[in-house]
Design an enzyme around this catalytic site. Structure first.
Site, mmCIF file in Angstrom:
data_model
loop_
_atom_site.group_PDB
_atom_site.id
_atom_site.type_symbol
_atom_site.label_atom_id
_atom_site.label_comp_id
_atom_site.label_asym_id
_atom_site.label_seq_id
_atom_site.Cartn_x
_atom_site.Cartn_y
_atom_site.Cartn_z
ATOM 1 N N PRO A 278 0.819 -1.220 0.000
ATOM 2 C CA PRO A 278 0.000 0.000 0.000
ATOM 3 C C PRO A 278 0.849 1.266 0.000
ATOM 4 C CG PRO A 278 -0.738 -1.554 1.692
ATOM 5 C CD PRO A 278 0.570 -2.054 1.193
ATOM 6 N N GLU A 279 0.441 2.225 -0.790
ATOM 7 C CA GLU A 279 1.128 3.517 -0.804
ATOM 8 C C GLU A 279 0.740 4.320 0.428
ATOM 9 O OE1 GLU A 279 0.349 5.532 -4.450
ATOM 10 O OE2 GLU A 279 0.886 3.817 -5.702
ATOM 11 N N GLY A 280 1.707 5.030 0.986
ATOM 12 C CA GLY A 280 1.431 5.906 2.112
ATOM 13 C C GLY A 280 1.264 5.207 3.442
ATOM 14 N N GLY A 282 3.741 3.569 4.993
ATOM 15 C CA GLY A 282 5.012 3.515 5.707
ATOM 16 C C GLY A 282 5.690 2.166 5.659
ATOM 17 N N SER A 284 7.287 1.109 2.733
ATOM 18 C CA SER A 284 8.247 1.202 1.629
ATOM 19 C C SER A 284 7.703 0.742 0.285
ATOM 20 C CB SER A 284 9.532 0.422 1.965
ATOM 21 O OG SER A 284 10.149 0.961 3.085
ATOM 22 N N SER A 285 6.560 1.270 -0.093
ATOM 23 C CA SER A 285 6.025 0.954 -1.420
ATOM 24 C C SER A 285 6.947 1.466 -2.517
ATOM 25 C CB SER A 285 4.628 1.565 -1.585
ATOM 26 O OG SER A 285 4.666 2.980 -1.427
ATOM 27 N N SER A 286 7.566 2.630 -2.306
ATOM 28 C CA SER A 286 8.456 3.189 -3.329
ATOM 29 C C SER A 286 9.720 2.352 -3.475
ATOM 30 C CB SER A 286 8.815 4.638 -2.993
ATOM 31 O OG SER A 286 9.457 4.737 -1.733
ATOM 32 N N ALA A 287 10.293 1.895 -2.356
ATOM 33 C CA ALA A 287 11.502 1.069 -2.432
ATOM 34 C C ALA A 287 11.211 -0.259 -3.110
ATOM 35 C CB ALA A 287 12.077 0.841 -1.038
ATOM 36 N N ASP A 341 15.455 1.001 3.263
ATOM 37 C CA ASP A 341 14.276 0.448 2.595
ATOM 38 C C ASP A 341 14.666 -0.381 1.379
ATOM 39 O OD1 ASP A 341 13.014 1.959 4.488
ATOM 40 O OD2 ASP A 341 12.207 3.447 3.099
#
Length: 659
Positions: A278-280, A282, A284-287, A341
């Site tokens: 899930p985004e947002g 915490g 590490s969706s971006s990593a 991350d």
């Protein structure tokens, strides 16, 4: 659950040794022998089946009906389904979507050429968190939720008559009950401006880096910011593979003798993404996205790989790729994250903790087993977290200001550690020294004073830059606002003390592991309990987590939702015959703070199957989630339970969908 598709198992693997596969069975899909994944999870099976369905649909259409799209204006389509439709849809802003998503996916790949599939999980920050950028030890666990990427790169080899028809297409499927699917499509010559060439240096000011950052963050009013996490990785990899050296100065020559030509105007890159991280939240969706993209690109560019990346499933190669992913997020996505991350998503092991010394990115323990009578889980507060948020960046800048001041005070400005890096704040000073440290307060020079109280809780940016005109040592990632005040003392104290908390946490875990090893399979009897970790030991670990959480709040990185969850864990009551009171022992906010997920330490009963062993703890957690939904969020918060292997241990698939 896992499906065995080849010889071996990723559990206990460290990415070295025999990583070949055979006898893999995806109906209607060719699995090339270069694939390195030895076991695939059910989420990977579903992802591959989805790709196969797109390929079959494209094959079933007559040649004159197959989508061949030159339109680069496709952006977003809302909706749950991916079915083909002749009707134009509307995005949230009311603009017409010119192409159904399914047609874009069918068109973006050449299905008769290999496609590379990778998987990278999110992570649960058990201890360490934001102290990573100050050099702290951190403990991270890869979670069960992961991001999948399918990638194809075409026309890399230069031809006598170069075209400029290459396109970069990125499709990201949305999450949740009403997902927003994202589509980015543009000519390669526009994305990777061929007039600028590959980056000359991995800095914010490099013309190619600055161009791509501005392109992603400002084009179309910033609607394409999400694509920076993908395009940034490709840009940084292009530099890393053409630069000729690794961070350690190793040669960039490939075994084949080929040099990576870069993403020239004739090259096409297609990236299809589905993430369950899930985004947002915490975690590490971006990593996870960056790591999956990096390993897919690494697999697709195998013949061009420099020698120091040939064994990219090793710890050394995985560390290099994690650093590049971090730089992509720092320099292109403009998000000031640390490296933990990306390291956890790439090098993490299932049901283990990654113990990482973040500066200079040194792996202490790659796969530290979690003792059998405890486990970690995450509860999402529902309050969106973002590393790119102003509070996180402000605190990070203040921590580096503290490092600069302390280094000057101790005469260690230019001192390097054994790895050749400038010593970090946590290497420089211990907690016992920090509180007693006396130095001139920044800004005192303007009043002629030379000796004032410790460091400073309200240091003006302009005053700091007057005394340190070269900046705070983090100029490539964060900037100092001359008009703002920085709590330099608190921002520096947190990582120094957190580092010691994590060291204590790790020491307890190592002690428990040694007890288990010394006694073999026998259950250790301690203080009348059938646990390796008695209640006293569990409370010690829990208290370290509570202290970490409190320190976040002291930095202004707390959140009412995460505070409520942590307080609920702490407030579980003891009652006659109620085992839930001795099932939860600690909790803390994770990652960059300001919302996101809370990590919880729970008890597992020994000698039972996993589900029953965690029942008391999960019953207590369910009560907390229900109460939280009733009082704060309005819906049951997401639970992160379980673990899965990082991208290195998992490997990749090289697939063919047509003969």
């Amino acid at each position: 659950s896992a499906r065995t598709v080849g010889k071996g198992d990723w559990r206990g693997k460290y990415g070295k040794g025999d990583r070949w596969r055979k006898d893999v069975d995806f109906p209607g899909v060719r699995v090339y022998p270069e694939s390195t994944a030895e076991v695939v999870l059910d989420d990977t099976v579903r992802f591959v089946e989805q790709l196969s369905a797109f390929a079959k649909t494209d094959s079933a259409l007559p040649p004159n009906k197959r989508p061949r799209v030159g339109d680069t204006s496709v952006k977003v389509e809302r909706g749950d389904g991916l079915g083909i439709s002749d009707d134009e849809d509307q995005d949230e802003g009311g603009a017409a979507v010119t192409l159904p998503l399914s047609e874009t996916v069918m068109d973006m790949f050449h299905w008769d050429e290999p496609i590379f599939v990778t998987r990278a999980p999110g992570r649960l920050d058990v201890m360490g968190g934001i102290a990573d950028y100050s050099g702290s030890l951190v403990l991270q666990m890869p979670i069960a939720e992961a991001c999948h990427v399918a990638l194809q790169i075409r026309n890399l080899e230069p031809t006598q008559k170069q075209s400029r028809d290459g396109q970069v297409t990125v499709v990201s499927l949305g999450q949740g009950e009403s997902p927003t699917h994202r589509v980015f499509r543009e000519k390669t010559a526009v994305v990777f401006d061929d007039r600028l060439g590959a980056p000359k240096a991995l800095t914010r000011d490099d013309p190619s880096i600055a161009y791509l950052r501005n392109f992603c963050l400002t084009r179309d009013g910033g609607k394409n910011k999400w694509s920076s996490y993908v395009l940034g990785v490709l840009q940084v990899l292009m530099h890393g593979m053409r630069d000729g050296k690794s961070d350690d100065g190793e040669t960039g020559d490939s075994d084949s003798g080929k040099r990576f030509p870069g993403f020239n105007p004739n090259v096409s890159v297609s990236v299809f993404i589905e993430s369950l991280v899930p985004e947002g939240a915490g975690v590490s969706s971006s990593a996870a996205l960056e790591t999956a993209v990096a390993y897919a690109a690494r697999a697709a560019l195998r013949e061009y790989l420099p020698k120091y990346l040939q064994d990219s499933y090793s710890e050394e190669g995985g560390t290099q790729i994690a650093k590049w992913c971090q730089l992509a997020e720092n320099l292109v996505a403009d998000s000031p994250c640390g490296v933990m991350d990306q390291m956890a998503s790439g090098l993490g092991m299932q049901d283990c903790l990654l113990a990482l010394q973040c500066r200079p990115c040194h792996v202490v323990y790659r796969g530290l087993p979690i003792p059998e009578d405890m486990f970690f889980l995450g509860i999402d507060s529902g309050n969106t977290h973002s590393v790119g948020g102003g509070d996180y960046g402000h605190v990070r800048a203040a921590a580096f200001m503290c490092r600069t001041i302390v280094a000057k005070h101790l005469g260690r400005e230019h001192e390097k550690n054994e790895h050749g890096n400038l010593v970090s704040l946590t290497e420089m000073i211990a907690p016992s020294q920090f509180d007693a440290l006396q130095m001139a307060r920044v800004g005192a020079a303007s009043r002629g004073s030379t000796y004032l109280p410790p460091i400073g809780s309200g240091v003006m940016g302009r005053d700091f830059l007057t005394l340190f005109p070269n900046g705070h040592g983090d100029n490539n990632v964060t900037t100092i606002d001359q008009t703002k005040r920085y709590d330099v003392t608190a921002a520096g104290k947190h990582p120094v003390f957190e580092h010691e908390r994590v060291r204590g946490f790790l020491a307890v875990l190592l002690g428990l592991i040694k007890i288990r090893e010394a006694r073999g399979a026998d259950v250790v009897k301690m203080m009348g309990n059938d646990y390796d970790a008695d209640d006293y030991t569990m409370h010690v670990l829990g208290e370290l987590m509570y202290q970490s959480h409190g320190s976040y709040s002291g930095l202004g990185l707390g959140n009412f939702g995460t505070d409520a969850l942590v307080n609920a864990v702490r407030a579980v009551k003891r009652g006659a015959g109620d085992d839930r009171a001795t099932a939860l022992f600690g909790a803390k906010i994770t990652g960059g703070g300001c919302g996101g997920t809370v990590c919880v330490l729970g008890r597992k009963k020994p000698g039972r199957d996993s589900e029953y062993a965690r029942k008391d703890a999960l019953d207590a957690v369910e009560g907390i989630r229900t109460e939280y939904a009733a009082k704060i969020q309005g819906k049951i918060p997401t639970l992160f339970l379980g673990s899965s292997p990082g991208a290195v241990a998992y490997g990749h698939l090289k697939l063919g969908f047509k003969e």
